[in-house]
Every structure is written in structure tokens, then in C-alpha cells.
Motif scaffolding. Sequence first.
Motif, short mmCIF file in Angstrom:
data_model
loop_
_atom_site.label_atom_id
_atom_site.label_comp_id
_atom_site.label_asym_id
_atom_site.label_seq_id
_atom_site.Cartn_x
_atom_site.Cartn_y
_atom_site.Cartn_z
N GLY A 129 0.81 -1.22 0.00
CA GLY A 129 0.00 0.00 0.00
C GLY A 129 0.83 1.26 0.00
O GLY A 129 0.29 2.37 0.01
N ARG A 130 2.18 1.11 0.02
CA ARG A 130 3.04 2.29 0.08
C ARG A 130 2.85 3.18 -1.15
O ARG A 130 2.72 4.41 -1.02
N ILE A 131 2.86 2.56 -2.33
CA ILE A 131 2.72 3.33 -3.56
C ILE A 131 1.40 4.10 -3.56
O ILE A 131 1.33 5.27 -3.94
N PHE A 132 0.35 3.44 -3.06
CA PHE A 132 -0.97 4.08 -2.98
C PHE A 132 -0.88 5.34 -2.11
O PHE A 132 -1.37 6.42 -2.49
N ILE A 133 -0.23 5.21 -0.93
CA ILE A 133 -0.14 6.35 -0.03
C ILE A 133 0.68 7.48 -0.65
O ILE A 133 0.32 8.65 -0.57
N VAL A 134 1.80 7.10 -1.32
CA VAL A 134 2.63 8.12 -1.95
C VAL A 134 1.85 8.86 -3.03
O VAL A 134 1.90 10.10 -3.13
N ALA A 135 1.08 8.11 -3.83
CA ALA A 135 0.29 8.74 -4.89
C ALA A 135 -0.77 9.67 -4.27
O ALA A 135 -1.03 10.77 -4.77
N LEU A 136 -1.33 9.23 -3.14
CA LEU A 136 -2.32 10.03 -2.44
C LEU A 136 -1.70 11.35 -1.97
O LEU A 136 -2.28 12.43 -2.13
N ILE A 137 -0.49 11.25 -1.40
CA ILE A 137 0.20 12.45 -0.92
C ILE A 137 0.52 13.38 -2.09
O ILE A 137 0.33 14.60 -2.01
N ASN A 138 0.99 12.79 -3.19
CA ASN A 138 1.32 13.62 -4.35
C ASN A 138 0.09 14.35 -4.89
O ASN A 138 0.17 15.49 -5.31
N THR A 139 -1.05 13.66 -4.85
CA THR A 139 -2.29 14.32 -5.27
C THR A 139 -2.62 15.44 -4.29
O THR A 139 -3.02 16.53 -4.68
N GLY A 140 -2.44 15.13 -2.99
CA GLY A 140 -2.77 16.09 -1.95
C GLY A 140 -1.95 17.36 -2.03
O GLY A 140 -2.38 18.42 -1.56
N MET A 141 -0.76 17.28 -2.63
CA MET A 141 0.09 18.47 -2.74
C MET A 141 -0.58 19.54 -3.58
O MET A 141 -0.26 20.72 -3.46
N GLY A 142 -1.50 19.13 -4.44
CA GLY A 142 -2.20 20.12 -5.26
C GLY A 142 -3.66 20.26 -4.86
O GLY A 142 -4.48 20.70 -5.64
N LEU A 143 -3.97 19.87 -3.63
CA LEU A 143 -5.36 19.90 -3.16
C LEU A 143 -5.90 21.34 -3.16
O LEU A 143 -5.31 22.22 -2.55
N PRO A 144 -7.04 21.59 -3.82
CA PRO A 144 -7.58 22.95 -3.80
C PRO A 144 -8.09 23.30 -2.40
O PRO A 144 -8.90 22.55 -1.84
N PRO A 145 -7.63 24.43 -1.84
CA PRO A 145 -8.07 24.82 -0.51
C PRO A 145 -9.59 24.87 -0.33
O PRO A 145 -10.09 24.51 0.72
N VAL A 146 -10.32 25.29 -1.37
CA VAL A 146 -11.78 25.37 -1.19
C VAL A 146 -12.39 23.99 -0.95
O VAL A 146 -13.36 23.86 -0.22
N VAL A 147 -11.80 22.97 -1.58
CA VAL A 147 -12.33 21.62 -1.38
C VAL A 147 -12.06 21.17 0.05
O VAL A 147 -12.93 20.61 0.72
N VAL A 148 -10.85 21.46 0.54
CA VAL A 148 -10.54 21.16 1.93
C VAL A 148 -11.49 21.90 2.86
O VAL A 148 -12.04 21.33 3.81
N GLY A 149 -11.74 23.17 2.54
CA GLY A 149 -12.63 23.99 3.36
C GLY A 149 -14.02 23.40 3.43
O GLY A 149 -14.62 23.28 4.51
N LEU A 150 -14.53 22.99 2.28
CA LEU A 150 -15.87 22.41 2.22
C LEU A 150 -15.94 21.14 3.06
O LEU A 150 -16.87 20.92 3.83
N PHE A 151 -14.92 20.31 2.92
CA PHE A 151 -14.86 19.04 3.63
C PHE A 151 -14.82 19.27 5.15
O PHE A 151 -15.60 18.69 5.91
N VAL A 152 -13.94 20.16 5.59
CA VAL A 152 -13.83 20.44 7.03
C VAL A 152 -15.13 21.06 7.54
O VAL A 152 -15.61 20.72 8.63
N MET A 153 -15.74 21.92 6.72
CA MET A 153 -16.99 22.55 7.13
C MET A 153 -18.08 21.51 7.36
O MET A 153 -18.79 21.56 8.36
N LEU A 154 -18.18 20.54 6.44
CA LEU A 154 -19.21 19.50 6.59
C LEU A 154 -18.99 18.69 7.87
O LEU A 154 -19.93 18.28 8.54
#
Lengths: 234, 250
Positions: free
Chosen positions: A58-83
Motif C-alpha cells: 500500500g506504500r505506492i498508494f499512499i505516496v500517490a495520495l500524498i502527491n495528489t494532496g500536494m495540489g489539493l484545492p483549498p476550497v475543497v478542503v474547506g468544504l470538507f472540514v466545514m461538513l
Amino acid sequence: MQLILEAIREAGSRLLSPDSDLLSATWRTLQVSGTATFISLLLGVPSGVALALYRFPGRIFIVALINTGMGLPPVVVGLFVMLLLWRSGPFGALELLYTPSAMVIAQTLIALPVVAGLSLAALQSLPARLRLQLQALGASTLQTAWLLSREARLPLLAALMAGFGAVISEVGASLMVGGNLRGSTRVLTTAVVLEASKGNFASGIALGLVLLVLAYAINDVLTRLQQRGRERKS
Amino acid sequence: MILATTTSTYDTGLLDALIPPFSTRTGVNVKVIAVGSGQALAMAARGEADLVLTHAPEAEARFMERGHGLLRRRMMYNDFVLVGPPTDPAGVRRSSDVRKALASIQRSGSTFASRADESGTHMMEQKLWYSTGLEPPSGSSYLETGQGMAATLRVASQKRAYTLTDRGTFLAQKHVLDLEILVEGDPALQNIYHLIVVNPENGPRVNVDGAKSLARYLLGEKVLRQVGEFGRDRYGQPLFIPDAELYSEP
């Protein structure tokens, strides 16, 4: 053109005699983004190091997840935390929405993948022989991790700066989960949004300048640390 | 407690003037969340707000019918105005009938900027378009900004478009706009603001006592006098006209 000049002039006079709104937004920015960066450092660097040194399913999966997260749009994070933080949401009982803590949570989620991903890259850029030598000399797993991190401290500082840069400049998530409340959750970026929406462009520019100066000052300190380390090393 | 409100009461600075004395006196921390009227009511329906101050009479009435609100009281009004570029390509200046003016704008193919965000202003605009018997315009001459009133006014100013705005926000923004008031005074343009105390059954942790005490404060004589004076020094006329119903609980 005249508006721009006027705005800069007014910005200058606001900076020379800062009012309590400006000071409180500046202080809140440092506090929220500083805390979020610090938490990302505590969680992100060890995860990056662990991902660099160990192989597990599962290491590759986590690394890919982190790499995606590096470009995470703040508004999406905001929406998620708000919910999650709504009164009717799973963490509603904590009454965290529209508080600085909510902003710290959101900004940590934004900075964490950046810090973890760049830490991973930093460790992986070290020569592979180094690790073998350390282990041959009898270093334990933790000691190896520690010594390799020391060796990679320059790119690790860069990871820290990138994480801080991501959150101090972020506006979407802070606006959503903070609510831009005067004297409480208003940070420099959300204050710029408000001033612009009120048509007070000069104030907006003044706040923007403070933000730039702040970001520069902090990066200046970190860069000095980094480059001093470099000189010692060579 | 949370007061969800429309952007116009916030962008004009009115609530920044009214709320702090209440917080100081009662020790109740009021969080003012400025969103469109539609969003404010949607938050309240889920119990995410305790009191709402909105200007969307039809949506508010539906909200009350569904039992989402404990009580709804009128607080103040101002009016909507139709603004546009000083050149007035559709020739609507000084028309006293906003529906006819909208029809000429559409016929002349002039650009119109719409909030398009389910705000009270947007709902009013939709209502006016439909009451002209015409569909709202579509295509490249209808700009849907999806933003607040101040941002939409700036888009209209830059794009030489007409738009519908509440008078307060327009007066507060006028100094950065190349727009003029072209149609005003039509009774259809009245803009009424109501307070609604949210029904605590909408969700967990609704602060109904805080909401009631803030509503009573906002409908009190002293605050209403303040509302009637607000903006007079800066714009030469008040931005809102107090017209409150007495605070009473059913």
C-alpha cells in the motif's frame, strides 16, 4: 492609473500607523498558519521519512495520495472540514466552526501533504549507499532515520517553507471554516477579500503588502538557516 | 451564536456598527456570517444558524410555512434600483416602470449582469423578469457573476452592463463605479429585511435564547434610530430605513 497610485499612497499611510484591525489580522495569520505549519512538520516529516525508508504493502498508494494532496484545492478542503464541523455534523458537539481552531485544522490538511511529499523527495534524493553504510556501522532503524534526516535538513527546510507558503497565501478554506469574523477569524487574505468586496482597494493593497512582508521575513529567516547549514556542510 | 445574513447588511458596515454593543452588554458572542439570503435560509433550515436577517420575502414565507422559523419580524427596508452605464444604450433613464425598462434592455440587446447566486437580489431580479412576461435573457449579453453585490456592480461597471442592486450597496460602492441610477421609485422595487428566529427543532445546539435576545435588541428603539442614521454622514442619505414590527413572542 490614478487609482493605483492613490491606493499605494493610502496603503503606505495605513502601514505607518497600523490600526487594531490590521494588527489583529496580522497576528491571527501568524498564529493560524504558524500552528498549522508546525503540526504539519510534526506529522509530515516523520511520515515522509518513513515512506522513504520502508517498503510495505500500500506504500505506492499512499505516496500517490500524498502527491495528489500536494495540489489539493483549498476550497475543497474547506468544504470538507466545514461538513465535518457543522453543528449537525460528526464533530458538531465541539462547536469548532467559525473559530481559529477550525482554520488550523483546514490549513494543516493543506500543508500536510506538501510537507510529507517534499520530505519523502528529500530523503530519496540522498545517495542510497549512505543508508547501507549507516546500517553496516550498526545504526538502529531510528538512528538511521534520524541521521538521514539530518543529512537532508536543507531540502527538509525547503519542504517546511513550501508548506508555510501554501497556507499563509490560502483564502478559500479560511473563508469557509473561519467565516472572516472581525477580530477573531479574520486573517490577512480574508481581509483582502472583504476590503476588495467593499471597494476599499487601498486597504486591500495595504493588507496585501503586509502579507508579502510577513511571508518574506519568515522565509528570509528560514533561508538563512538553510544556507548557513549549507556552508558548514561544504 | 450565529447570525446568518445577506451580504448587503454586512458589506455596508451596518452590522459592524450594531452588534458589538450587544455583545459587550450581554456577553453573548455573535458570529455574523454574511452569505446570500438563499444560503442564509438554507443554513438556518439545518439549524446551522440561530437568527437570520434576510431580504427575500417569498423564500422567507416558504421557510416559515415549513416550520423552520419560530417568529419572523420586519426590521427595515430600502429599495432596489436599476443601474447602468451613463450612456444608457437601452434608453431607460427616468422610466418609472422597472418592468418596461427591463423589456427595453432585452429588446436592445444590452448587457445585463446578474448575481445568479440565489441571493435576495437575484430572486427579486428573477421575479421581475418573469413578471415582464419575458424569459430572463440568456447568452453572451446576460452575465451571471455568481458573486456578491459589490463584485457584481464592478463587473457591470467594467462591462458597461445594467444590473439590479440594493441602494445601500450601490451608494457604498459608487466611488469606484462608472454606473448611474437609471430607474428608481417603482413600488415593485421595495426591499424589505426581516429577522427570523430559527426553530430549535431544526437541528442540535440551536441557541434560541441568544437569537430571541438579539432579535429583541435589534428591534429596539435605540438600534432603529441608529439604523435610520447609518450612512447619512458618508453618503448624504441613510442606507436603510427602519420600519420595525414590535418584538413579540407568539
